[in-house]
Structure formats: C-alpha cells, structure tokens
Design a protein around this motif. Structure first.
Motif, mmCIF file in Angstrom:
data_model
loop_
_atom_site.group_PDB
_atom_site.id
_atom_site.type_symbol
_atom_site.label_atom_id
_atom_site.label_comp_id
_atom_site.label_asym_id
_atom_site.label_seq_id
_atom_site.Cartn_x
_atom_site.Cartn_y
_atom_site.Cartn_z
ATOM 1 N N CYS A 167 0.869 -1.189 0.139
ATOM 2 C CA CYS A 167 0.178 -0.204 -0.001
ATOM 3 C C CYS A 167 0.781 1.356 0.108
ATOM 4 O O CYS A 167 0.653 2.165 -0.743
ATOM 5 N N LEU A 168 1.912 1.346 0.819
ATOM 6 C CA LEU A 168 2.802 2.568 0.957
ATOM 7 C C LEU A 168 3.744 2.432 -0.457
ATOM 8 O O LEU A 168 3.853 3.862 -0.926
ATOM 9 N N SER A 169 4.134 1.611 -1.022
ATOM 10 C CA SER A 169 4.769 1.530 -2.263
ATOM 11 C C SER A 169 3.701 2.160 -3.335
ATOM 12 O O SER A 169 4.273 3.148 -4.028
ATOM 13 N N THR A 170 2.650 1.906 -3.309
ATOM 14 C CA THR A 170 1.439 2.134 -4.426
ATOM 15 C C THR A 170 1.420 3.651 -4.389
ATOM 16 O O THR A 170 1.388 4.509 -5.425
ATOM 17 N N GLN A 171 1.204 4.136 -2.790
ATOM 18 C CA GLN A 171 0.896 5.470 -2.657
ATOM 19 C C GLN A 171 2.199 6.448 -2.889
ATOM 20 O O GLN A 171 2.082 7.541 -3.456
ATOM 21 N N LEU A 172 3.097 5.705 -2.684
ATOM 22 C CA LEU A 172 4.545 6.799 -2.911
ATOM 23 C C LEU A 172 4.887 6.960 -4.311
ATOM 24 O O LEU A 172 5.384 8.001 -4.768
ATOM 25 N N ARG A 173 4.361 6.193 -5.237
ATOM 26 C CA ARG A 173 4.745 6.055 -6.626
ATOM 27 C C ARG A 173 3.669 7.214 -7.372
ATOM 28 O O ARG A 173 3.780 7.704 -8.426
ATOM 29 N N LEU A 174 2.724 7.712 -6.484
ATOM 30 C CA LEU A 174 1.745 8.611 -6.998
ATOM 31 C C LEU A 174 2.012 9.963 -6.650
ATOM 32 O O LEU A 174 1.547 10.872 -7.025
ATOM 33 N N CYS A 175 3.155 9.957 -5.756
ATOM 34 C CA CYS A 175 3.543 11.305 -4.987
ATOM 35 C C CYS A 175 4.427 11.780 -6.055
ATOM 36 O O CYS A 175 5.583 11.396 -6.443
ATOM 37 N N HIS A 176 4.366 13.319 -6.204
ATOM 38 C CA HIS A 176 5.379 14.041 -7.317
ATOM 39 C C HIS A 176 6.719 14.524 -6.475
ATOM 40 O O HIS A 176 7.713 14.682 -6.958
ATOM 41 N N ASP A 177 6.360 14.724 -5.089
ATOM 42 C CA ASP A 177 7.354 15.135 -4.342
ATOM 43 C C ASP A 177 7.550 14.314 -2.889
ATOM 44 O O ASP A 177 6.666 14.815 -2.061
ATOM 45 N N VAL A 178 8.236 13.381 -2.727
ATOM 46 C CA VAL A 178 8.439 12.754 -1.689
ATOM 47 C C VAL A 178 9.434 13.404 -0.912
ATOM 48 O O VAL A 178 10.812 13.429 -1.471
ATOM 49 N N ARG A 179 9.358 13.729 0.330
ATOM 50 C CA ARG A 179 10.391 14.616 1.159
ATOM 51 C C ARG A 179 11.532 13.801 1.690
ATOM 52 O O ARG A 179 12.426 14.329 2.197
#
Length: 235
Positions: A167-179
């Motif tokens: 779930c976390l991997s999927t959502q991170l791939r949708l983020c344009h800016d991961v801090r």
C-alpha cells in the motif's frame, strides 16, 4: 656514629648532634624543652650554648634521617620542644609504590579473583544485540525519478507487513514530491501501532522524523494520499 640497620646507612654525628639525640633517647616519650637541648653538656660540664637556628637545623636533620623509615618517630613543637616517641610505625610501601615490586601469591590470587568476578558480573548483565530482518525491503521510484528506500518490520505477522508495504509503495509512486529518501515502518507487538522512521540524508544536514500511528484494524490498509500529505511524507 648512627647506623640504620634497615638499609645500612650511616650518619657520622658531631658533638652537638650526639648531645641532642642523647637527650631525646633519655627522655623518650616526653617533650624535651628547647632550653635543655640548647645547653650542650660534655663530661658533666657545659661546653657551649647552641643558637636557636643551630638547634632547629639539628632537629630537622635528625627528623630527616630517622623518619625516612619510621613515620612520626620525632615531632618538633616550634618554640616549645621535641618528642621522641617510644613506638614507631614502619612504612609499608603499597603494591604500586615501587615500579619493580613483586606481588605475593596471596595478592596475586586476590587480584585475579576480583577480575574474574568483575568479568562474570559484566557478562551476566550484557544483553546481546538483537538483529531484525525486514519483512519488506524494496526501492520505490517516484514520478520525478527519486529513489526511496522502503522497509517494513513485523515479527509476528509478515502478511501484514507485506500488505502495508504494498500500500505504501503504491501511494509513494503517486507522489510527485517525496520529502524523504528512506522510510522504515515497524508494526507493534500488540497490533495497534505503526511507527514510521523518516530519513533525509541527501541534504547537508541529515534530517529525521518519527511518526506513530494508531491503527484500529491492522489487517486493512490505511495509507492514502491524503494521509501522506498530512504527515508530511509527500509535499
């Protein structure tokens, strides 16, 4: 001549020194007044009178010679007198006072026993390190090409770690800016909390952040885009 039999040293006494030492021996344990010591008597007649400076010099010279092997054998009371004590205290050097002093078998045994007891105490109170292996370990590439190291730990139910890792991997791939460039998640033993350790090491000063989340049902995914923005994982 005065001979120290403990170390075979000799002191050649003159008449004045012999007179002072004789008076101290004859009145051992008593305070011999300075006036008595100043009047030097030889063969029953007063030979001459010592000055105060000469007498004090003789007293200190006597103390230096006799008190080298015996503690507090002679005590000088300024302006009053001198005491030669009847009991002496022999100096016993400590084990480490002399560089080449040898230990007796008893001393050696006590030291070895104390070291063994200390080692046993330390060994019994040392907790071996616990090494944990991540149930999920992967790299996630975000839309802007950033690589995020992801790891999830769950010592009891690996399937829950896989569920939340996916779930976390999927959502991170949708983020344009991961801090953050490293995200570690650990599920608590009571199955009610997930702790996230966030690390950013690509900046001049490494940054850390910890996020702890209470989860009602650990078997259901809870990570959403909204949640990632609320906890400032995604910008």
């Amino acid at each position: 001549m005065l001979v120290d039999q403990t170390n075979s040293t000799q002191w050649q006494l003159n008449d004045n020194e012999y007179w002072v030492l004789t008076q101290l021996v004859q009145h051992r344990g008593q305070v011999v007044p300075l006036s008595m010591l100043e009047a030097v008597v030889i063969s029953g007649e007063i030979a001459h009178q010592l000055s105060h400076t000469e007498l004090v010099s003789i007293i200190y010279h006597t103390i230096d010679y006799l008190c080298n092997s015996h503690n507090d054998l002679i005590e000088y009371i300024p302006e009053q007198g001198v005491i030669l004590y009847p009991m002496t205290h022999v100096k016993h050097p400590r084990i480490f006072d002399l560089p080449n002093r040898l230990l007796s078998l008893g001393q050696y045994g006590v030291i070895i026993g104390a070291l063994l007891a200390l080692l046993f105490f330390l060994w019994s109170h040392i907790t071996p390190p616990l090494l944990a292996k991540a149930d999920v370990l992967r790299q996630v590439v975000t839309p802007n090409g950033k690589v995020v190291q992801l790891s999830v730990f769950d010592g009891k139910h690996p399937q829950d770690a896989i569920l939340h890792g996916e779930c976390l991997s999927t959502q991170l791939r949708l983020c344009h800016d991961v801090r953050w460039d490293s995200i570690s998640a650990a599920i608590s033993a009571d199955r009610h909390y997930v702790s996230f350790m966030l690390t950013q090491s690509n900046e001049p000063i490494r940054r850390f952040k910890n996020v702890k989340v209470r989860v009602e049902n650990m078997h259901l995914p809870f990570i959403t885009q909204q949640w990632l923005h609320e906890v400032h994982i995604c910008g």
